[in-house]
Design a protein around this motif. Structure first.
Motif, PDB file in Angstrom:
ATOM      1  N   ASN A   1       0.834  -1.201   0.000  1.00 38.83           N
ATOM      2  CA  ASN A   1       0.000   0.000   0.000  1.00 38.83           C
ATOM      3  C   ASN A   1       0.868   1.250   0.000  1.00 38.83           C
ATOM      4  OD1 ASN A   1      -2.387  -1.453  -0.013  1.00 38.83           O
ATOM      5  ND2 ASN A   1      -2.555  -1.491   2.230  1.00 38.83           N
ATOM      6  N   GLN A   2       1.907   1.255   0.829  1.00 41.15           N
ATOM      7  CA  GLN A   2       2.801   2.396   0.870  1.00 41.15           C
ATOM      8  C   GLN A   2       3.571   2.542  -0.437  1.00 41.15           C
ATOM      9  OE1 GLN A   2       6.447   2.807   3.468  1.00 41.15           O
ATOM     10  NE2 GLN A   2       5.011   4.054   4.649  1.00 41.15           N
ATOM     11  N   LEU A   3       3.904   1.400  -1.060  1.00 41.99           N
ATOM     12  CA  LEU A   3       4.590   1.448  -2.341  1.00 41.99           C
ATOM     13  C   LEU A   3       3.727   2.133  -3.386  1.00 41.99           C
ATOM     14  CD1 LEU A   3       6.814   0.727  -4.352  1.00 41.99           C
ATOM     15  CD2 LEU A   3       5.805  -1.555  -4.556  1.00 41.99           C
ATOM     16  N   GLU A   4       2.439   1.786  -3.429  1.00 41.03           N
ATOM     17  CA  GLU A   4       1.544   2.411  -4.401  1.00 41.03           C
ATOM     18  C   GLU A   4       1.436   3.917  -4.163  1.00 41.03           C
ATOM     19  OE1 GLU A   4       0.042   1.164  -7.093  1.00 41.03           O
ATOM     20  OE2 GLU A   4       1.096  -0.719  -6.753  1.00 41.03           O
ATOM     21  N   GLN A   5       1.369   4.328  -2.907  1.00 41.82           N
ATOM     22  CA  GLN A   5       1.323   5.754  -2.600  1.00 41.82           C
ATOM     23  C   GLN A   5       2.597   6.452  -3.053  1.00 41.82           C
ATOM     24  OE1 GLN A   5       0.596   6.008   1.618  1.00 41.82           O
ATOM     25  NE2 GLN A   5      -1.376   4.928   1.484  1.00 41.82           N
ATOM     26  N   TRP A   6       3.727   5.785  -2.837  1.00 41.03           N
ATOM     27  CA  TRP A   6       5.019   6.355  -3.230  1.00 41.03           C
ATOM     28  C   TRP A   6       5.112   6.485  -4.748  1.00 41.03           C
ATOM     29  CZ3 TRP A   6       9.218   4.319  -6.006  1.00 41.03           C
ATOM     30  CH2 TRP A   6      10.431   5.012  -5.864  1.00 41.03           C
ATOM     31  N   LEU A   7       4.630   5.483  -5.471  1.00 39.17           N
ATOM     32  CA  LEU A   7       4.616   5.556  -6.930  1.00 39.17           C
ATOM     33  C   LEU A   7       3.738   6.705  -7.414  1.00 39.17           C
ATOM     34  CD1 LEU A   7       4.315   1.738  -7.784  1.00 39.17           C
ATOM     35  CD2 LEU A   7       6.363   3.162  -8.004  1.00 39.17           C
ATOM     36  N   ASP A   8       2.597   6.913  -6.745  1.00 40.64           N
ATOM     37  CA  ASP A   8       1.709   8.027  -7.095  1.00 40.64           C
ATOM     38  C   ASP A   8       2.388   9.367  -6.841  1.00 40.64           C
ATOM     39  OD1 ASP A   8      -0.317   6.336  -7.889  1.00 40.64           O
ATOM     40  OD2 ASP A   8      -1.333   6.363  -5.934  1.00 40.64           O
ATOM     41  N   GLN A   9       3.012   9.500  -5.673  1.00 37.29           N
ATOM     42  CA  GLN A   9       3.650  10.767  -5.304  1.00 37.29           C
ATOM     43  C   GLN A   9       4.753  11.145  -6.283  1.00 37.29           C
ATOM     44  OE1 GLN A   9       4.974  10.020  -1.307  1.00 37.29           O
ATOM     45  NE2 GLN A   9       2.901  10.095  -0.451  1.00 37.29           N
ATOM     46  N   ASN A  10       5.453  10.142  -6.802  1.00 37.40           N
ATOM     47  CA  ASN A  10       6.543  10.397  -7.730  1.00 37.40           C
ATOM     48  C   ASN A  10       6.110  10.312  -9.194  1.00 37.40           C
ATOM     49  OD1 ASN A  10       9.315  10.566  -6.143  1.00 37.40           O
ATOM     50  ND2 ASN A  10       8.066   9.022  -5.103  1.00 37.40           N
ATOM     51  N   ARG A  11       4.804  10.149  -9.411  1.00 36.15           N
ATOM     52  CA  ARG A  11       4.216  10.124 -10.757  1.00 36.15           C
ATOM     53  C   ARG A  11       4.939   9.131 -11.675  1.00 36.15           C
ATOM     54  NH1 ARG A  11       3.198  16.654 -11.750  1.00 36.15           N
ATOM     55  NH2 ARG A  11       1.896  16.963  -9.880  1.00 36.15           N
ATOM     56  N   VAL A  12       5.242   7.989 -11.112  1.00 33.14           N
ATOM     57  CA  VAL A  12       5.993   6.969 -11.839  1.00 33.14           C
ATOM     58  C   VAL A  12       5.126   6.371 -12.946  1.00 33.14           C
ATOM     59  CG1 VAL A  12       7.013   4.667 -11.625  1.00 33.14           C
ATOM     60  CG2 VAL A  12       7.528   6.425  -9.926  1.00 33.14           C
ATOM     61  N   THR A  13       5.713   6.271 -14.133  1.00 31.26           N
ATOM     62  CA  THR A  13       4.988   5.696 -15.274  1.00 31.26           C
ATOM     63  C   THR A  13       5.572   4.351 -15.710  1.00 31.26           C
ATOM     64  OG1 THR A  13       6.390   6.915 -16.836  1.00 31.26           O
ATOM     65  CG2 THR A  13       4.331   7.964 -16.131  1.00 31.26           C
ATOM     66  N   GLU A  14       6.831   4.082 -15.313  1.00 30.83           N
ATOM     67  CA  GLU A  14       7.476   2.819 -15.681  1.00 30.83           C
ATOM     68  C   GLU A  14       8.208   2.251 -14.471  1.00 30.83           C
ATOM     69  OE1 GLU A  14       8.514   2.985 -20.432  1.00 30.83           O
ATOM     70  OE2 GLU A  14      10.062   3.568 -18.997  1.00 30.83           O
ATOM     71  N   ILE A  15       8.295   0.913 -14.446  1.00 28.74           N
ATOM     72  CA  ILE A  15       8.997   0.222 -13.362  1.00 28.74           C
ATOM     73  C   ILE A  15      10.062  -0.676 -13.967  1.00 28.74           C
ATOM     74  CG2 ILE A  15       8.764  -1.151 -11.258  1.00 28.74           C
ATOM     75  CD1 ILE A  15       6.863   1.168 -11.202  1.00 28.74           C
ATOM     76  N   GLU A  16      11.305  -0.507 -13.538  1.00 31.35           N
ATOM     77  CA  GLU A  16      12.358  -1.468 -13.862  1.00 31.35           C
ATOM     78  C   GLU A  16      12.301  -2.578 -12.814  1.00 31.35           C
ATOM     79  OE1 GLU A  16      16.112   0.517 -14.009  1.00 31.35           O
ATOM     80  OE2 GLU A  16      15.707   1.466 -15.944  1.00 31.35           O
ATOM     81  N   CYS A  17      11.882  -3.761 -13.224  1.00 29.21           N
ATOM     82  CA  CYS A  17      11.761  -4.908 -12.320  1.00 29.21           C
ATOM     83  C   CYS A  17      13.089  -5.678 -12.380  1.00 29.21           C
ATOM     84  CB  CYS A  17      10.603  -5.801 -12.750  1.00 29.21           C
ATOM     85  SG  CYS A  17       9.019  -4.937 -12.798  1.00 29.21           S
ATOM     86  N   LEU A  18      13.879  -5.580 -11.335  1.00 26.82           N
ATOM     87  CA  LEU A  18      15.260  -6.050 -11.349  1.00 26.82           C
ATOM     88  C   LEU A  18      15.435  -7.343 -10.564  1.00 26.82           C
ATOM     89  CD1 LEU A  18      17.073  -2.651 -10.618  1.00 26.82           C
ATOM     90  CD2 LEU A  18      16.345  -3.574 -12.828  1.00 26.82           C
ATOM     91  N   VAL A  19      16.297  -8.197 -11.094  1.00 28.59           N
ATOM     92  CA  VAL A  19      16.733  -9.405 -10.404  1.00 28.59           C
ATOM     93  C   VAL A  19      18.251  -9.479 -10.520  1.00 28.59           C
ATOM     94  CG1 VAL A  19      16.586 -11.908 -10.273  1.00 28.59           C
ATOM     95  CG2 VAL A  19      14.594 -10.601 -10.978  1.00 28.59           C
ATOM     96  N   PRO A  20      19.006  -9.454  -9.416  1.00 31.82           N
ATOM     97  CA  PRO A  20      20.459  -9.601  -9.517  1.00 31.82           C
ATOM     98  C   PRO A  20      20.828 -11.050  -9.850  1.00 31.82           C
ATOM     99  CG  PRO A  20      19.780  -8.639  -7.399  1.00 31.82           C
ATOM    100  CD  PRO A  20      18.564  -9.222  -8.034  1.00 31.82           C
ATOM    101  N   ASP A  21      21.641 -11.240 -10.903  1.00 31.08           N
ATOM    102  CA  ASP A  21      22.050 -12.600 -11.237  1.00 31.08           C
ATOM    103  C   ASP A  21      23.350 -12.950 -10.504  1.00 31.08           C
ATOM    104  OD1 ASP A  21      24.166 -11.465 -12.624  1.00 31.08           O
ATOM    105  OD2 ASP A  21      23.607 -12.269 -14.579  1.00 31.08           O
ATOM    106  N   LEU A  22      23.939 -14.104 -10.819  1.00 31.67           N
ATOM    107  CA  LEU A  22      25.108 -14.560 -10.064  1.00 31.67           C
ATOM    108  C   LEU A  22      26.320 -13.664 -10.254  1.00 31.67           C
ATOM    109  CD1 LEU A  22      25.194 -18.469 -10.232  1.00 31.67           C
ATOM    110  CD2 LEU A  22      24.408 -16.981  -8.397  1.00 31.67           C
ATOM    111  N   THR A  23      26.388 -12.923 -11.348  1.00 36.43           N
ATOM    112  CA  THR A  23      27.505 -12.011 -11.560  1.00 36.43           C
ATOM    113  C   THR A  23      27.237 -10.632 -10.971  1.00 36.43           C
ATOM    114  OG1 THR A  23      26.669 -11.235 -13.689  1.00 36.43           O
ATOM    115  CG2 THR A  23      28.058 -13.189 -13.715  1.00 36.43           C
TER     116      THR A  23
END
Length: 455
Positions: free
Chosen positions: A10-32
């Protein structure tokens, strides 16, 4: 500012709204330590709260290659099944260099039954931290990360050189701790600090290290998982900032011949969660049994963990005598020639600095491994060798001299496999063997120089 506690959607959604975010980089760190994943529109991210990627995405080598046979496929299904990725809301940060309002969120990897993927780097660090948590303790770490600024280089056959600073000249000599040498790159570091401030990264001091164009950034002490996330993000940040100033930033362990290598020194201690006491110190301020056992664990297990601290063939060029890097497993107080240094500090701040780890190490894997070594020392009550009070560079090598040797030691160490997860050790060693085989196909300039007409 978003709460850094996980699973607060819920707080994440509010934070995204406050920063008017339009895109999300969904990151996964690999072994390197490379950022894998997908870029999603905000609405798609909100609706799905996750995505899927093949298991092999977090289990490939630095060249992008996979093993083609062997124990690797005892862990990773040959059908290339999906991982189910879940965002950790506490990792959400703005991407300050993006043209559109963009956020980056690190994801954890799960299987279809909802279990963490055991060979994903973040899962490995979680596993080790849970050992401390079950004992009523909280590990505390503070990384010091070295890196080089180098001139743009598009030809891998051409040696790297220091970049040109504000004066119009590049460094030709070593400038350890020079303020003026850092100021040569003021425009770059102004951007780095501005980006870090926007991303709420826990960075402390910046210094010029020994090598020409070599810098070091220190992080404030904190919980290992959060700090691994920050080191992961910082590497992306400084690389991006450097590119915008027509240079490269590299975390190679030994990028320039004749210059010192780059390390990731990790200060570590353990706090009792109930009393808040540093368990490395007794009530009277003297070093505790746990302090010495932790050192004993590092001495006992770090040689077998070197493939995790020095993960590439290049890593072992840094670990040379008189190259500002340790060559053995001695420990000492305020002694920078040893592998494990105990800085002079008040009893509440007593800690051990692991100086063996390279800047090229995956931060999740490196922190998991060093904490696992210390944990095993405490659990097995391993007494350390006597404190070393001289110049440890004059001693014998006590660390593996190559990645191949290090992988053999890691495979044979059952205690570390149990602490880090046997699936992880299997996948990791198989991938690294593939990298070694790839490297052996390359003929180096040294071989052409000295062997072509002389043998």
């Amino acid at each position: 500012m978003i709460d850094r506690e996980p699973h607060n959607f819920n707080q994440l959604e509010q934070w995204l709204d406050q920063n008017r975010v339009t895109e999300i980089e969904c990151l996964v760190p690999d072994l390197t330590g490379v950022a894998r994943g997908k870029i999603l529109p905000r609405q798609k991210f909100t609706e799905d709260r996750g995505m899927r990627l093949p298991e092999g995405v977090v289990a490939m080598g630095v060249t992008g290659e996979f093993p083609t046979e062997g124990p690797y496929f005892d862990v990773i299904d040959s059908t290339d099944r999906d991982m189910h990725l879940r965002p950790d809301p506490g990792t959400a940060r703005i991407v300050p260099w993006a043209s559109d309002p963009t956020a980056q969120v690190i994801h954890d990897c799960y299987d279809r039954e909802g279990q963490l993927i055991p060979f994903a780097p973040r899962s490995v660090l979680r596993r080790v931290c849970e050992r401390f948590d079950a004992a009523g303790w909280s590990p505390v770490v503070a990384p010091e990360l070295e890196f080089y600024l180098v001139a743009r280089n598009t030809d891998p056959d051409v040696p790297l050189k220091p970049p040109i600073g504000r004066s119009g000249r590049s460094e030709t000599s070593r400038q350890a701790y020079s303020i003026d040498a850092v100021n040569e790159f003021d425009p770059l570091f102004e951007d780095v600090y501005a980006y870090c401030d926007q991303m709420e990264l826990n960075v402390d001091t910046l210094i010029h290290e020994i090598g020409a164009g070599q810098m070091e950034i220190n992080f404030f002490h904190a919980h290992p998982l959060g700090l691994a996330d920050e080191v992961f993000m910082f590497k992306r940040t400084v690389r991006e900032a450097a590119l915008r100033h027509d240079m490269f930033a590299t975390f190679m362990a030994k990028p320039i011949a004749g210059e010192p290598g780059s390390a990731m020194h990790v200060h570590q201690s353990v706090v009792d969660k109930v009393s808040g006491r540093n368990i490395f110190s007794n009530e009277d301020g003297s070093p505790s049994r746990e302090f010495f056992w932790y050192i004993g664990g590092l001495q006992r297990y770090v040689p077998a963990a070197m493939a995790l601290f020095a993960p590439y063939v290049n890593s072992y060029r840094r670990l040379a005598r008189r190259a500002a890097a340790p060559i053995n497993i001695q420990w000492g107080t305020d002694n920078r020639t040893v592998g494990f240094r105990s800085p002079v500090a008040a009893p509440a701040a007593r800690r051990i600095e692991n100086r063996v780890i390279g800047a090229d190490a995956n931060p999740y894997v490196a922190l998991a491994a060093t904490l696992a070594c210390g944990w095993l020392g405490i659990q097995n009550r391993i007494e350390p060798k006597p404190e070393f009070r001289g110049d440890a560079y004059l001693g014998d090598f006590a660390l593996p001299r190559s990645l191949g040797e290090a992988l053999a030691l890691l495979r044979d160490e059952a205690d570390l496999a149990e602490a880090l997860g046997r699936e992880f050790v299997t996948v990791y060693t198989e991938i690294k063997e593939t990298e070694v085989e790839e490297f052996m196909k390359v003929i180096s300039p040294w071989e052409r120089e000295h062997l072509l007409l002389h043998v």
